[in-house]
Structures are given as C-alpha cells and as structure tokens.
Design a protein around this motif. Structure first.
Motif, PDB file in Angstrom:
ATOM      1  N   PHE A   1       0.816  -1.212   0.000  1.00 55.64           N
ATOM      2  CA  PHE A   1       0.000   0.000   0.000  1.00 55.64           C
ATOM      3  C   PHE A   1       0.856   1.271   0.000  1.00 55.64           C
ATOM      4  O   PHE A   1       0.454   2.293  -0.547  1.00 55.64           O
ATOM      5  CB  PHE A   1      -0.908   0.011   1.232  1.00 55.64           C
ATOM      6  CG  PHE A   1      -1.700  -1.247   1.411  1.00 55.64           C
ATOM      7  CD1 PHE A   1      -2.893  -1.429   0.731  1.00 55.64           C
ATOM      8  CD2 PHE A   1      -1.241  -2.269   2.233  1.00 55.64           C
ATOM      9  CE1 PHE A   1      -3.629  -2.593   0.881  1.00 55.64           C
ATOM     10  CE2 PHE A   1      -1.969  -3.438   2.390  1.00 55.64           C
ATOM     11  CZ  PHE A   1      -3.160  -3.606   1.707  1.00 55.64           C
ATOM     12  N   VAL A   2       2.025   1.199   0.652  1.00 55.98           N
ATOM     13  CA  VAL A   2       2.943   2.337   0.750  1.00 55.98           C
ATOM     14  C   VAL A   2       4.331   1.849   0.355  1.00 55.98           C
ATOM     15  O   VAL A   2       4.866   0.932   0.991  1.00 55.98           O
ATOM     16  CB  VAL A   2       2.983   2.915   2.183  1.00 55.98           C
ATOM     17  CG1 VAL A   2       3.997   4.045   2.268  1.00 55.98           C
ATOM     18  CG2 VAL A   2       1.607   3.388   2.612  1.00 55.98           C
ATOM     19  N   GLU A   3       4.902   2.429  -0.664  1.00 55.58           N
ATOM     20  CA  GLU A   3       6.211   2.005  -1.155  1.00 55.58           C
ATOM     21  C   GLU A   3       7.228   1.932  -0.014  1.00 55.58           C
ATOM     22  O   GLU A   3       7.430   2.896   0.729  1.00 55.58           O
ATOM     23  CB  GLU A   3       6.707   2.991  -2.212  1.00 55.58           C
ATOM     24  CG  GLU A   3       8.026   2.624  -2.854  1.00 55.58           C
ATOM     25  CD  GLU A   3       7.894   1.511  -3.879  1.00 55.58           C
ATOM     26  OE1 GLU A   3       8.907   0.870  -4.190  1.00 55.58           O
ATOM     27  OE2 GLU A   3       6.765   1.295  -4.369  1.00 55.58           O
ATOM     28  N   SER A   4       7.843   0.760   0.147  1.00 53.54           N
ATOM     29  CA  SER A   4       8.885   0.519   1.160  1.00 53.54           C
ATOM     30  C   SER A   4       8.377   0.706   2.588  1.00 53.54           C
ATOM     31  O   SER A   4       9.169   0.908   3.510  1.00 53.54           O
ATOM     32  CB  SER A   4      10.094   1.444   0.934  1.00 53.54           C
ATOM     33  OG  SER A   4      10.623   1.277  -0.362  1.00 53.54           O
ATOM     34  N   GLY A   5       7.069   0.625   2.782  1.00 46.60           N
ATOM     35  CA  GLY A   5       6.507   0.882   4.100  1.00 46.60           C
ATOM     36  C   GLY A   5       6.538  -0.323   5.028  1.00 46.60           C
ATOM     37  O   GLY A   5       6.168  -1.430   4.647  1.00 46.60           O
ATOM     38  N   PHE A   6       6.988  -0.101   6.256  1.00 48.65           N
ATOM     39  CA  PHE A   6       6.944  -1.145   7.283  1.00 48.65           C
ATOM     40  C   PHE A   6       7.014  -0.483   8.651  1.00 48.65           C
ATOM     41  O   PHE A   6       7.357   0.691   8.789  1.00 48.65           O
ATOM     42  CB  PHE A   6       8.096  -2.145   7.121  1.00 48.65           C
ATOM     43  CG  PHE A   6       9.442  -1.577   7.484  1.00 48.65           C
ATOM     44  CD1 PHE A   6       9.951  -1.708   8.770  1.00 48.65           C
ATOM     45  CD2 PHE A   6      10.202  -0.892   6.542  1.00 48.65           C
ATOM     46  CE1 PHE A   6      11.184  -1.177   9.111  1.00 48.65           C
ATOM     47  CE2 PHE A   6      11.437  -0.355   6.871  1.00 48.65           C
ATOM     48  CZ  PHE A   6      11.929  -0.495   8.162  1.00 48.65           C
ATOM     49  N   GLY A   7       6.673  -1.241   9.668  1.00 44.93           N
ATOM     50  CA  GLY A   7       6.757  -0.758  11.038  1.00 44.93           C
ATOM     51  C   GLY A   7       6.909  -1.937  11.975  1.00 44.93           C
ATOM     52  O   GLY A   7       7.001  -3.090  11.534  1.00 44.93           O
TER      53      GLY A   7
ATOM     54  N   THR B   1      -7.769   6.369   0.195  1.00 41.11           N
ATOM     55  CA  THR B   1      -7.038   7.476   0.821  1.00 41.11           C
ATOM     56  C   THR B   1      -5.542   7.231   0.917  1.00 41.11           C
ATOM     57  O   THR B   1      -4.729   8.062   0.484  1.00 41.11           O
ATOM     58  CB  THR B   1      -7.595   7.737   2.243  1.00 41.11           C
ATOM     59  OG1 THR B   1      -8.995   8.011   2.155  1.00 41.11           O
ATOM     60  CG2 THR B   1      -6.886   8.908   2.895  1.00 41.11           C
ATOM     61  N   LEU B   2      -5.173   6.096   1.490  1.00 38.01           N
ATOM     62  CA  LEU B   2      -3.767   5.845   1.783  1.00 38.01           C
ATOM     63  C   LEU B   2      -2.895   5.732   0.539  1.00 38.01           C
ATOM     64  O   LEU B   2      -1.921   6.480   0.376  1.00 38.01           O
ATOM     65  CB  LEU B   2      -3.640   4.572   2.625  1.00 38.01           C
ATOM     66  CG  LEU B   2      -2.212   4.090   2.894  1.00 38.01           C
ATOM     67  CD1 LEU B   2      -1.442   5.124   3.709  1.00 38.01           C
ATOM     68  CD2 LEU B   2      -2.226   2.743   3.603  1.00 38.01           C
TER      69      LEU B   2
ATOM     70  N   GLU C   1       1.485   7.428  -2.966  1.00 44.05           N
ATOM     71  CA  GLU C   1       2.098   7.499  -4.293  1.00 44.05           C
ATOM     72  C   GLU C   1       2.532   8.927  -4.619  1.00 44.05           C
ATOM     73  O   GLU C   1       3.609   9.150  -5.183  1.00 44.05           O
ATOM     74  CB  GLU C   1       1.118   6.976  -5.344  1.00 44.05           C
ATOM     75  CG  GLU C   1       0.904   5.469  -5.275  1.00 44.05           C
ATOM     76  CD  GLU C   1      -0.153   4.985  -6.255  1.00 44.05           C
ATOM     77  OE1 GLU C   1      -0.868   5.851  -6.817  1.00 44.05           O
ATOM     78  OE2 GLU C   1      -0.266   3.758  -6.447  1.00 44.05           O
ATOM     79  N   LEU C   2       1.700   9.893  -4.257  1.00 47.06           N
ATOM     80  CA  LEU C   2       2.064  11.293  -4.473  1.00 47.06           C
ATOM     81  C   LEU C   2       3.302  11.662  -3.660  1.00 47.06           C
ATOM     82  O   LEU C   2       4.236  12.292  -4.165  1.00 47.06           O
ATOM     83  CB  LEU C   2       0.903  12.207  -4.085  1.00 47.06           C
ATOM     84  CG  LEU C   2      -0.253  12.338  -5.074  1.00 47.06           C
ATOM     85  CD1 LEU C   2      -1.376  13.154  -4.449  1.00 47.06           C
ATOM     86  CD2 LEU C   2       0.216  12.996  -6.368  1.00 47.06           C
ATOM     87  N   ALA C   3       3.294  11.264  -2.389  1.00 43.38           N
ATOM     88  CA  ALA C   3       4.408  11.606  -1.508  1.00 43.38           C
ATOM     89  C   ALA C   3       5.704  10.951  -1.978  1.00 43.38           C
ATOM     90  O   ALA C   3       6.771  11.581  -1.979  1.00 43.38           O
ATOM     91  CB  ALA C   3       4.089  11.176  -0.077  1.00 43.38           C
ATOM     92  N   TYR C   4       5.627   9.691  -2.384  1.00 46.31           N
ATOM     93  CA  TYR C   4       6.828   8.967  -2.810  1.00 46.31           C
ATOM     94  C   TYR C   4       7.413   9.574  -4.082  1.00 46.31           C
ATOM     95  O   TYR C   4       8.629   9.563  -4.290  1.00 46.31           O
ATOM     96  CB  TYR C   4       6.496   7.496  -3.037  1.00 46.31           C
ATOM     97  CG  TYR C   4       7.706   6.595  -3.027  1.00 46.31           C
ATOM     98  CD1 TYR C   4       8.272   6.180  -1.826  1.00 46.31           C
ATOM     99  CD2 TYR C   4       8.294   6.170  -4.219  1.00 46.31           C
ATOM    100  CE1 TYR C   4       9.390   5.361  -1.809  1.00 46.31           C
ATOM    101  CE2 TYR C   4       9.415   5.349  -4.214  1.00 46.31           C
ATOM    102  CZ  TYR C   4       9.961   4.946  -3.003  1.00 46.31           C
ATOM    103  OH  TYR C   4      11.075   4.140  -2.992  1.00 46.31           O
TER     104      TYR C   4
END
Length: 292
Positions: free
Chosen positions: A48-54, A136-137, A142-145
C-alpha cells in the motif's frame, strides 16, 4: 548490571502494560483455541505504501478479530487511536501476514499510554480498513513517494526532520502577521480566537528556528548580523564531597534538611507503600487557569 536508566515508574508502566496485554490474550482465547501472540513484530505494508513497514508492539490474532496494541511511554502528547494512520498501517501489515490464514472480520487497534492514564481503542471492519487503504492511503502515498502532492502543516510538524527550515511551515505561521501584532483590545473576538488556535504552533516554530540557527553557528556557520557569544552561567562546586568535608571541618553543617518532594518520596517508598503511608497527607491544589 547498568541500571542508570531504571526507574520504578517505568517498571510499573511496563508491568501494567503486560497485565493489560494478558487480559486481551484471555479474551482472544474465548474466540480461538490457539490465538497467535506476537511481540515486536515487523509489519510490512509495502503493498500500500512504497517501502513501508513498522514494528507492532503487540499483535494478537484470533478467528474473527485482529488486535494491534501500541505502547507509548511519552506523556507530552496524548495520542488517540481513532482513525490513527499509524495504527491503521500496522493493521494492514498484520493483515498481509494473517488474513489468508485466519477468518478476520474486525480490526481492533489500541494505544496504551500509561503516563497519560489513557487506553484508547478504535475498532473497524476489515473491509473498511481496506477501503481506506484504497481510497485514501495509497493515492496519498504514491504522491508523496513521487515528491508531489501538497505539504500540510500541523501539530505533527514537531516530529519532522525538516521542521526548522520547511517553507510551508514558515508560511503557515507567518500568516499571523496579517494581524500586524496589534494589541488584543484592537482585535475582534474572531481574531483572538483564530490566533489562540495557532499561537502554540507559532511559538514552537520560532523556537525550532532559534535552535537550528544556534546549532549551525556552533558548527561554524556565520549568520549575517548575528554572532555566537557565551551565555550566562552559574557557579558550581568542582567536588561536592570535598566541599562537604571542608565545611564540616570548619564547624558548619553543609547540608540542607527538608522533606523530599512527592516524586522523590514515591521513588523511595514505592508506589504502593507511598499510598499506604502517606495517602492521607497528599492533596492536589487547583491548577492555574488555562485556555485549551
């Protein structure tokens, strides 16, 4: 063993948090004979979010319900779970692992913040979470990345690495200049209300700029019209043990004798013993009025 960072308050918070998690586990066992409990679990939501993890502090998976618990030890800012993007991202990461294994319908997200006496929980359906991710997410990510989209200034700016030189934040706070900093009697009630809603952010931004400029100057940067000077300092002893010995030898008592403060006394006696011994001698005066 190095216990220089130990405090009884932290131990109490940790024990209470562990007890809370165990209560959640017992609830999960009622819905599943073998719930999965994961501590400090890496949660990958890069679909959902490029390279996203937590990292999820606690993840509990049982048939029907996925539970995410996040422990926050800070007391400065009260963090609510409702529609909290961080918690929803973690939930998506957990679903990536378990959605095909367990029949999950509901996602329950809790922020445990003991030093604010807060346990905030937000529950929504799995379908609603996926809908949020799609509508939304992902578009925003994608815009932010890609380096596009609109910058948004808000209370979250205090955690940003660019908080001291972000132009959007500067422009947002400098909008208050439209009032020409007139004295309050010359402002309308609406003007005062607008300023009250933004003045904390203005002060925070100004302090961030000052700190950034100071650290840059310490590092060798020169600011036109400004110079680095030594600030005011207070005298202090080079060796308190020796000072006490010398003053005692001179016939004087070098020590102050006064009752410990509430916090220090609590540390000395322990929280439970403190309440038993001194609970009847503690009062909490009315606080100073403040606008919120």
């Amino acid at each position: 063993e190095n216990l220089s960072y130990y405090s009884e308050e932290m131990e109490d918070c940790a024990n209470d948090y562990a007890a809370y998690v165990l209560e959640l586990v017992e609830v999960a066992k009622k819905n599943s004979s073998d719930p999965v409990i994961l501590i400090e679990q890496r949660l990958d939501y890069s679909r959902f979010v490029e390279s996203g993890f937590g990292t999820g502090d606690c993840v509990i998976v049982a048939d029907g319900t996925l539970t995410i618990v996040d422990y926050k030890h800070g007391r400065g800012i009260l963090v609510e779970a409702e529609n909290n993007p961080q918690m929803m991202l973690y939930a998506l990461g957990a679903l990536e692992i378990f959605d095909g294994i367990y029949d999950i319908e509901t996602v329950c997200m809790t922020i445990y913040q003991p030093r604010r006496s807060s346990v905030s929980t937000f529950t929504l359906s799995k379908d609603d979470l996926y809908q949020w991710a799609e509508d939304t997410l992902t578009p925003a990510a994608e815009l932010a990345y890609a380096g596009n989209g609109d910058y948004q200034c808000g209370e979250w700016c205090q955690f940003c690495k660019a908080k001291h030189d972000c132009r959007e934040r500067a422009e947002y706070n400098l909008e208050l200049a439209k009032f020409d900093f007139r004295l309050p009697p010359l402002l309308t009630d609406e003007d005062v209300e607008e300023i009250l809603g933004r003045i904390d952010g203005l002060v925070s931004w100004a302090n961030d700029i000052k700190e950034y400029a100071l650290q840059a100057a310490v590092g060798g940067k020169e600011w036109h019209g400004w110079k680095l000077v030594e600030g005011r300092s207070n005298r202090r002893y080079t060796d308190e043990v020796v000072v006490a010995e010398v003053v005692t030898a001179a016939g004087f008592d070098p020590y102050e004798h006064k009752v410990m403060g509430v916090t220090a006394m609590t540390s000395l006696l322990g929280k439970k013993r403190f309440e038993e011994v001194l609970g009847g001698y503690i009062e909490k005066p009315q606080g100073k009025p403040t606008l919120v």
